[in-house]
Design a protein around this motif. Structure first.
Motif, short mmCIF file in Angstrom:
data_model
loop_
_atom_site.label_atom_id
_atom_site.label_comp_id
_atom_site.label_asym_id
_atom_site.label_seq_id
_atom_site.Cartn_x
_atom_site.Cartn_y
_atom_site.Cartn_z
N GLU A 1 36.51 109.15 127.37
CA GLU A 1 36.81 108.07 128.30
C GLU A 1 36.67 106.68 127.66
O GLU A 1 37.02 105.67 128.29
N ASP A 2 36.18 106.61 126.44
CA ASP A 2 36.14 105.34 125.71
C ASP A 2 37.48 105.05 125.04
O ASP A 2 37.69 103.96 124.48
N THR A 3 38.39 106.02 125.07
CA THR A 3 39.71 105.82 124.48
C THR A 3 40.42 104.66 125.15
O THR A 3 40.57 104.62 126.37
N ALA A 4 40.84 103.69 124.35
CA ALA A 4 41.50 102.49 124.88
C ALA A 4 41.92 101.60 123.71
O ALA A 4 41.53 101.85 122.57
N VAL A 5 42.67 100.58 124.04
CA VAL A 5 42.91 99.50 123.08
C VAL A 5 41.81 98.46 123.31
O VAL A 5 41.61 98.01 124.44
N TYR A 6 41.13 98.10 122.26
CA TYR A 6 40.02 97.17 122.34
C TYR A 6 40.48 95.80 121.85
O TYR A 6 41.13 95.68 120.80
N TYR A 7 40.12 94.76 122.61
CA TYR A 7 40.53 93.40 122.30
C TYR A 7 39.32 92.50 122.10
O TYR A 7 38.36 92.55 122.89
N CYS A 8 39.40 91.69 121.09
CA CYS A 8 38.38 90.68 120.82
C CYS A 8 38.71 89.42 121.62
O CYS A 8 39.89 89.09 121.79
N ASN A 9 37.68 88.74 122.09
CA ASN A 9 37.90 87.55 122.92
C ASN A 9 36.79 86.53 122.66
O ASN A 9 35.69 86.90 122.26
N ILE A 10 37.10 85.27 122.89
CA ILE A 10 36.06 84.23 122.87
C ILE A 10 35.96 83.61 124.25
O ILE A 10 36.94 83.59 125.01
N GLY A 11 34.77 83.14 124.61
CA GLY A 11 34.58 82.58 125.94
C GLY A 11 33.24 81.91 126.06
O GLY A 11 32.65 81.47 125.06
N SER A 12 32.74 81.85 127.29
CA SER A 12 31.44 81.24 127.55
C SER A 12 30.62 82.18 128.41
O SER A 12 31.16 83.02 129.13
N MET A 13 29.33 82.03 128.31
CA MET A 13 28.44 82.88 129.07
C MET A 13 27.41 82.02 129.79
O MET A 13 26.79 81.15 129.18
N LYS A 14 27.26 82.27 131.09
CA LYS A 14 26.21 81.60 131.89
C LYS A 14 25.46 82.68 132.63
O LYS A 14 26.03 83.36 133.49
N GLY A 15 24.20 82.84 132.29
CA GLY A 15 23.42 83.91 132.91
C GLY A 15 24.03 85.24 132.55
O GLY A 15 24.22 85.56 131.37
N THR A 16 24.41 86.02 133.55
CA THR A 16 25.00 87.33 133.31
C THR A 16 26.51 87.33 133.55
O THR A 16 27.11 88.38 133.76
N THR A 17 27.09 86.15 133.54
CA THR A 17 28.54 86.03 133.76
C THR A 17 29.22 85.58 132.48
O THR A 17 28.88 84.53 131.92
N TYR A 18 30.21 86.35 132.06
CA TYR A 18 31.02 85.98 130.89
C TYR A 18 32.39 85.55 131.39
O TYR A 18 33.01 86.25 132.19
N THR A 19 32.82 84.39 130.91
CA THR A 19 34.14 83.87 131.28
C THR A 19 35.01 83.82 130.03
O THR A 19 34.70 83.10 129.08
N PRO A 20 36.10 84.60 130.00
CA PRO A 20 36.94 84.61 128.81
C PRO A 20 37.86 83.40 128.73
O PRO A 20 38.35 82.90 129.76
N TYR A 21 38.05 82.91 127.53
CA TYR A 21 39.10 81.94 127.26
C TYR A 21 40.37 82.73 126.96
O TYR A 21 40.32 83.92 126.65
N GLU A 22 41.48 82.07 127.02
CA GLU A 22 42.75 82.77 126.80
C GLU A 22 43.09 82.86 125.32
O GLU A 22 44.17 82.44 124.88
N TYR A 23 42.17 83.38 124.56
CA TYR A 23 42.39 83.67 123.16
C TYR A 23 42.01 85.13 122.93
O TYR A 23 40.87 85.52 123.15
N TRP A 24 42.99 85.89 122.48
CA TRP A 24 42.78 87.32 122.33
C TRP A 24 43.18 87.77 120.95
O TRP A 24 44.16 87.28 120.37
N GLY A 25 42.44 88.75 120.42
CA GLY A 25 42.85 89.39 119.19
C GLY A 25 44.04 90.31 119.45
O GLY A 25 44.47 90.48 120.59
N GLN A 26 44.53 90.92 118.40
CA GLN A 26 45.75 91.71 118.50
C GLN A 26 45.54 93.07 119.13
O GLN A 26 46.50 93.75 119.46
N GLY A 27 44.30 93.48 119.31
CA GLY A 27 44.03 94.79 119.89
C GLY A 27 43.96 95.85 118.81
O GLY A 27 44.76 95.86 117.87
#
Length: 120
Positions: free
Chosen positions: A87-113
């Protein structure tokens, strides 16, 4: 801004893989980085995130099996995935963003997968 992901591949259930990501052309120090994954017909979901203080967040199904960490080189990170399940089978994407407490907010920058396939 370019996020370059590497790693992935085919592994049997119970095996391990390591994914790496590097932020290229980024002068500033990235606040937080994360891995998302996506399967056909489903939305991209957060797998794990890490901030510059090495505070980490994990999706419940990967807790205790995956370890995300920032690299020694600026704006790099990796995720060690152990005891992989089909069930871990998937396309994995790298991302940059910000984190506040336990909330991660992604920026619209993604790796190629990068594809991770876990066979049973």
């Amino acid at each position: 801004v370019q996020l370059q992901a590497s790693g992935g591949g085919l592994v049997q259930a119970g095996g391990s893989l390591r994914l790496s990501c590097a932020g290229l052309g980024i002068i500033f120090s990235i606040d937080s980085m994360a891995w998302y994954r996506q399967t056909p017909g489903n939305q991209r979901e957060l797998v794990a995130a890490v901030n510059r203080s090495n505070y980490t967040l994990y999706e419940d199904s990967v807790k205790g099996r995956f370890i995300i960490s920032r690299g020694n080189v600026k704006n790099t990170m990796s995720i060690q995935m152990n005891n992989l399940k089909p069930e871990d089978t998937a396309v994995y994407y790298c991302n940059i963003g910000s984190m506040k407490g336990t909330t991660y907010t992604p920026y619209e920058y993604w790796g190629q997968g990068t594809l991770v396939t876990v066979s049973s």
